[in-house]
Design a protein around this motif. Structure first.
Motif, PDB file in Angstrom:
ATOM      1  N   GLY A  83      93.859  60.014  92.024  1.00  7.71           N
ATOM      2  CA  GLY A  83      93.281  59.105  91.105  1.00  7.71           C
ATOM      3  C   GLY A  83      94.168  58.875  89.995  1.00  7.71           C
ATOM      4  N   THR A  84      95.367  59.575  89.938  1.00  4.21           N
ATOM      5  CA  THR A  84      96.243  59.234  88.919  1.00  4.21           C
ATOM      6  C   THR A  84      96.719  57.824  88.843  1.00  4.21           C
ATOM      7  OG1 THR A  84      96.748  61.563  88.993  1.00  4.21           O
ATOM      8  CG2 THR A  84      98.222  60.450  87.661  1.00  4.21           C
ATOM      9  N   ARG A 113      92.254  61.130 102.521  1.00  4.03           N
ATOM     10  CA  ARG A 113      93.844  61.290 102.972  1.00  4.03           C
ATOM     11  C   ARG A 113      93.611  61.614 104.701  1.00  4.03           C
ATOM     12  NH1 ARG A 113      96.033  65.470  98.373  1.00  4.03           N
ATOM     13  NH2 ARG A 113      95.486  64.197  96.583  1.00  4.03           N
ATOM     14  N   TYR A 122      89.737  68.031 104.112  1.00  6.03           N
ATOM     15  CA  TYR A 122      88.766  67.225 104.445  1.00  6.03           C
ATOM     16  C   TYR A 122      89.835  65.962 104.436  1.00  6.03           C
ATOM     17  CZ  TYR A 122      85.814  70.806 103.090  1.00  6.03           C
ATOM     18  OH  TYR A 122      85.256  72.245 102.976  1.00  6.03           O
ATOM     19  N   ARG A 258     104.965  70.377  94.070  1.00  9.66           N
ATOM     20  CA  ARG A 258     103.976  69.585  94.094  1.00  9.66           C
ATOM     21  C   ARG A 258     104.772  68.320  95.022  1.00  9.66           C
ATOM     22  NH1 ARG A 258      99.699  69.727  93.546  1.00  9.66           N
ATOM     23  NH2 ARG A 258      99.256  68.107  92.133  1.00  9.66           N
ATOM     24  N   TYR A 262     105.904  61.310  90.995  1.00  9.56           N
ATOM     25  CA  TYR A 262     105.737  61.171  89.696  1.00  9.56           C
ATOM     26  C   TYR A 262     105.867  62.335  88.679  1.00  9.56           C
ATOM     27  CZ  TYR A 262     100.437  61.720  90.462  1.00  9.56           C
ATOM     28  OH  TYR A 262      99.226  62.357  90.990  1.00  9.56           O
ATOM     29  N   TYR A 263     105.684  63.375  89.045  1.00  4.97           N
ATOM     30  CA  TYR A 263     105.882  64.576  88.255  1.00  4.97           C
ATOM     31  C   TYR A 263     107.099  64.630  87.466  1.00  4.97           C
ATOM     32  CZ  TYR A 263     101.249  66.158  89.894  1.00  4.97           C
ATOM     33  OH  TYR A 263      99.912  66.237  90.153  1.00  4.97           O
ATOM     34  N   ALA A 280      94.301  76.197  96.890  1.00  7.07           N
ATOM     35  CA  ALA A 280      94.250  75.416  95.623  1.00  7.07           C
ATOM     36  C   ALA A 280      93.010  74.751  95.144  1.00  7.07           C
ATOM     37  CB  ALA A 280      95.546  74.417  95.466  1.00  7.07           C
ATOM     38  N   GLY A 282      92.531  73.537  92.225  1.00  2.00           N
ATOM     39  CA  GLY A 282      92.984  72.311  91.444  1.00  2.00           C
ATOM     40  C   GLY A 282      94.585  72.353  90.997  1.00  2.00           C
ATOM     41  N   TYR A 287     103.687  63.614  83.746  1.00  3.95           N
ATOM     42  CA  TYR A 287     104.187  62.341  84.731  1.00  3.95           C
ATOM     43  C   TYR A 287     104.709  61.213  83.702  1.00  3.95           C
ATOM     44  CZ  TYR A 287      99.280  61.184  84.234  1.00  3.95           C
ATOM     45  OH  TYR A 287      97.746  60.627  83.900  1.00  3.95           O
ATOM     46  N   GLY A 303      97.973  65.140  83.473  1.00  6.21           N
ATOM     47  CA  GLY A 303      96.588  65.266  84.243  1.00  6.21           C
ATOM     48  C   GLY A 303      96.520  66.555  85.000  1.00  6.21           C
ATOM     49  N   ARG A 310      86.384  72.328  97.377  1.00  8.86           N
ATOM     50  CA  ARG A 310      86.932  73.800  97.171  1.00  8.86           C
ATOM     51  C   ARG A 310      86.520  74.523  96.232  1.00  8.86           C
ATOM     52  NH1 ARG A 310      93.507  72.718  98.458  1.00  8.86           N
ATOM     53  NH2 ARG A 310      92.923  71.430 100.482  1.00  8.86           N
TER      54      ARG A 310
HETATM   55  P1  HAM Z   1      96.553  67.247  94.504  1.00  7.56           P
HETATM   56  O1  HAM Z   1      97.124  68.654  94.299  1.00  7.56           O
HETATM   57  O2  HAM Z   1      96.683  66.309  95.674  1.00  7.56           O
HETATM   58  O3  HAM Z   1      96.714  66.378  92.993  1.00  7.56           O
HETATM   59  O4  HAM Z   1      94.934  67.338  94.602  1.00  7.56           O
HETATM   60  C1  HAM Z   1      94.179  68.100  93.583  1.00  7.56           C
HETATM   61  C2  HAM Z   1      93.263  68.977  94.350  1.00  7.56           C
HETATM   62  O5  HAM Z   1      92.349  68.172  94.937  1.00  7.56           O
HETATM   63  C3  HAM Z   1      93.916  70.128  95.122  1.00  7.56           C
HETATM   64  O6  HAM Z   1      94.149  71.316  94.537  1.00  7.56           O
HETATM   65  C4  HAM Z   1      92.596  70.609  95.855  1.00  7.56           C
HETATM   66  O7  HAM Z   1      91.590  71.199  95.399  1.00  7.56           O
HETATM   67  C5  HAM Z   1      91.909  68.937  96.083  1.00  7.56           C
HETATM   68  N1  HAM Z   1      92.263  68.428  97.316  1.00  7.56           N
HETATM   69  C6  HAM Z   1      93.426  67.587  97.804  1.00  7.56           C
HETATM   70  N2  HAM Z   1      93.432  67.254  99.097  1.00  7.56           N
HETATM   71  C7  HAM Z   1      92.289  67.615  99.614  1.00  7.56           C
HETATM   72  C8  HAM Z   1      91.738  67.616 100.622  1.00  7.56           C
HETATM   73  N3  HAM Z   1      92.287  66.875 101.866  1.00  7.56           N
HETATM   74  N4  HAM Z   1      90.460  68.067 101.071  1.00  7.56           N
HETATM   75  C9  HAM Z   1      89.919  68.915 100.074  1.00  7.56           C
HETATM   76  N5  HAM Z   1      90.434  69.020  98.898  1.00  7.56           N
HETATM   77  C10 HAM Z   1      91.562  68.444  98.479  1.00  7.56           C
HETATM   78  C11 HAM Z   1      96.508  65.259  92.855  1.00  7.56           C
HETATM   79  O8  HAM Z   1      95.691  64.623  93.568  1.00  7.56           O
HETATM   80  C12 HAM Z   1      96.978  64.638  91.578  1.00  7.56           C
HETATM   81  N6  HAM Z   1      96.477  63.209  91.294  1.00  7.56           N
HETATM   82  C13 HAM Z   1      96.441  65.475  90.304  1.00  7.56           C
HETATM   83  C14 HAM Z   1      96.999  65.201  89.083  1.00  7.56           C
HETATM   84  C15 HAM Z   1      96.172  64.663  88.265  1.00  7.56           C
HETATM   85  N7  HAM Z   1      98.232  65.197  88.497  1.00  7.56           N
HETATM   86  C16 HAM Z   1      98.099  64.566  87.354  1.00  7.56           C
HETATM   87  N8  HAM Z   1      96.873  64.152  87.004  1.00  7.56           N
END
Ligand code: HAM
Length: 422
Positions: A83-84, A113, A122, A258, A262-263, A280, A282, A287, A303, A310
């Motif tokens: 979403g970022t 994904r 998922y 990570r 962008y970080y 994980a 969260g 960025y 963010g 999860r």
């Molecule tokens: P991310 O680590 O890819 O970060 O995803 C954040 C959270 O989404 C993960 O810690 C996990 O709990 C959940 N998640 C990710 N992929 C999956 C999946 N395939 N199935 C279930 N849960 C999943 C971001 O997406 C960044 N945009 C976070 C961010 C916001 N950074 C700055 N602002």
């Protein structure tokens, strides 16, 4: 057998379970309100270039995991994997930066994904995310960690851990990358195939390889903290001192890097170790270059995003967020014909007043209707037979106490008053 099953990595959220989701959403909205974050809804798909530029061409997400297709106008479209980047696009397109800063927004919805599905991972999953744009104040980094922690606390979650690192800015990272390659280069043949390619394309990702062999080899790799420039180092120590001031415990993890390009500076992850390999719940970080990368003025931002499935798994593993099963306020038993019409009218007026009113749709016997009322856990049953109808009354039975009372059909207020006790 049904002709089709749902695509791999997706799920149906059944009515019994949706209540839990709604309860969690309520908590999310309450905590966002308290921290001053307002909701922003972006489309579920965007132009592919946004993610290629925003997340980075050499990341796993862009290389292997995006759902990308050509639409009928020959545009390349991608279902949002996160979403970022969309929030940054919306920030620029709607000129949100022209108002007061920082702009604090949250989002909630499905992400896509193409990953190998397993427990907690998922292909369609839900994220609750928050983004604060327009300030580099380390206090904002800390608030971005504090908000999800307040959410976890409000849900009753215990045993989560915060991991923290700073990956510096592009200039301190350049120096570090050189040192890391100098360290890992001679180990190339011993690294896993993915790490061999990371070494050339995205060396910092070597640090979070999950392979045991690579972990062992990189255990003593140089730590980024020793290469941070003066500004990044001072920013990081302020983040740590605010974390202390707000009583937020964390572990420093110099290997936390990570999977997005962008970080800059602070990165963090919250884990719930009992979940196993997908622990994980969260993650996020700062960025500061992304808004500019997307065509805007240099704008610092930070963010976080929570994986909702999860989080629910973690809560379930602790028996938290339980629901009492509630049934309809009233089930109206009818005897068919005129009484069914009257029952429908009665249900309509009760529903207008907000009562959950049920009735039979399968022309079942009275006994079977009573059984349905029981199975649905109705608080009351209203019995509407020919005789009751002729006398313009209805029998109300309290399903808990078995008490029965007649009410006049032309005085519905009395009846509603009685039902209000449910
Ligand atoms: P991310 O680590 O890819 O970060 O995803 C954040 C959270 O989404 C993960 O810690 C996990 O709990 C959940 N998640 C990710 N992929 C999956 C999946 N395939 N199935 C279930 N849960 C999943 C971001 O997406 C960044 N945009 C976070 C961010 C916001 N950074 C700055 N602002």
């Amino acid at each position: 057998m049904p002709l089709w099953t749902r695509p791999r990595g997706t799920s149906d959220i059944l009515p019994e379970e949706i209540e839990l989701w709604l309860k969690l959403e309520e908590k999310i909205r309450a905590v966002c309100h308290a921290f001053g974050y307002r909701e922003l809804r972006t489309p579920m798909f965007e132009h592919t270039e946004l993610f290629q530029r925003g997340i980075g061409e050499a990341t796993d997400i862009v290389e292997k995991e995006m759902y990308t297709f050509q639409d009928r106008g020959q545009r390349s479209i991608t279902l949002r994997p996160e979403g970022t980047a969309p929030i940054v696009r919306a920030y620029l397109e709607n000129k949100l930066g022209a108002g007061s800063l920082p702009v604090k927004v949250f989002y909630y919805g499905p992400m896509f994904r193409y990953e190998r599905p397993q427990a907690g991972r998922y292909r369609q999953f839900t994220q609750f995310g928050l983004e604060a744009l327009g300030s580099s104040d380390p206090l904002l980094d800390v608030e971005t960690i504090a908000l999800p922690i307040e959410l976890y606390r409000a849900c009753g979650l215990e045993g989560f851990e915060v991991e923290l690192n700073s990956i510096g800015c592009p200039s301190c990272r350049q120096e570090y990358r050189k040192e890391l390659v100098a360290y890992a280069g001679p180990l190339r043949q011993e690294l896993c195939p993915s790490c061999q390619s990371r070494l050339d394309r995205n060396p910092m990702r070597l640090l979070d390889c999950k392979e045991e062999g690579c972990r062992r080899l990189l255990k003593d790799a140089p730590a980024i903290e020793d290469y941070l420039c003066q500004e990044c180092s001072s920013h990081f120590s302020q983040v740590r001192s605010y974390l202390g001031a707000l009583d937020i415990s964390y572990h420093l993890n110099p290997h936390l890097v990570r999977g997005f390009d962008y970080y800059t500076r602070t990165v963090f992850e919250v884990t719930f170790p009992k979940l196993g390999s997908q622990d994980a719940i969260g993650a996020g970080g700062r960025y500061d270059g992304l808004v500019e990368e997307c065509g805007g003025q240099p704008t610092p931002a930070v963010g976080f995003a929570v994986g909702v499935e999860r989080l629910l798994l973690a809560l379930k593993s602790q028996g938290k967020l339980k629901l009492e099963k509630k049934g309809p306020a009233v089930f109206i038993v009818n005897f068919g014909g005129r009484t069914k019409v009257k029952a429908a009218q009665l249900a309509q007026s009760l529903r207008r007043e907000g009562f959950w009113a049920e009735m039979d749709y399968l022309d079942r016997s009275i006994r079977a209707q009573m059984k349905s009322a029981n199975r649905l856990r109705a608080g009351y049953v209203l019995v509407l037979g020919e005789e009751e109808l002729a006398q313009k009354k209805v029998l109300l039975r309290d399903m808990e106490t078995g008490r029965e009372e007649f009410y006049k059909l032309d005085e519905p207020e009395q009846l509603m008053k009685a039902l209000g006790r449910v």
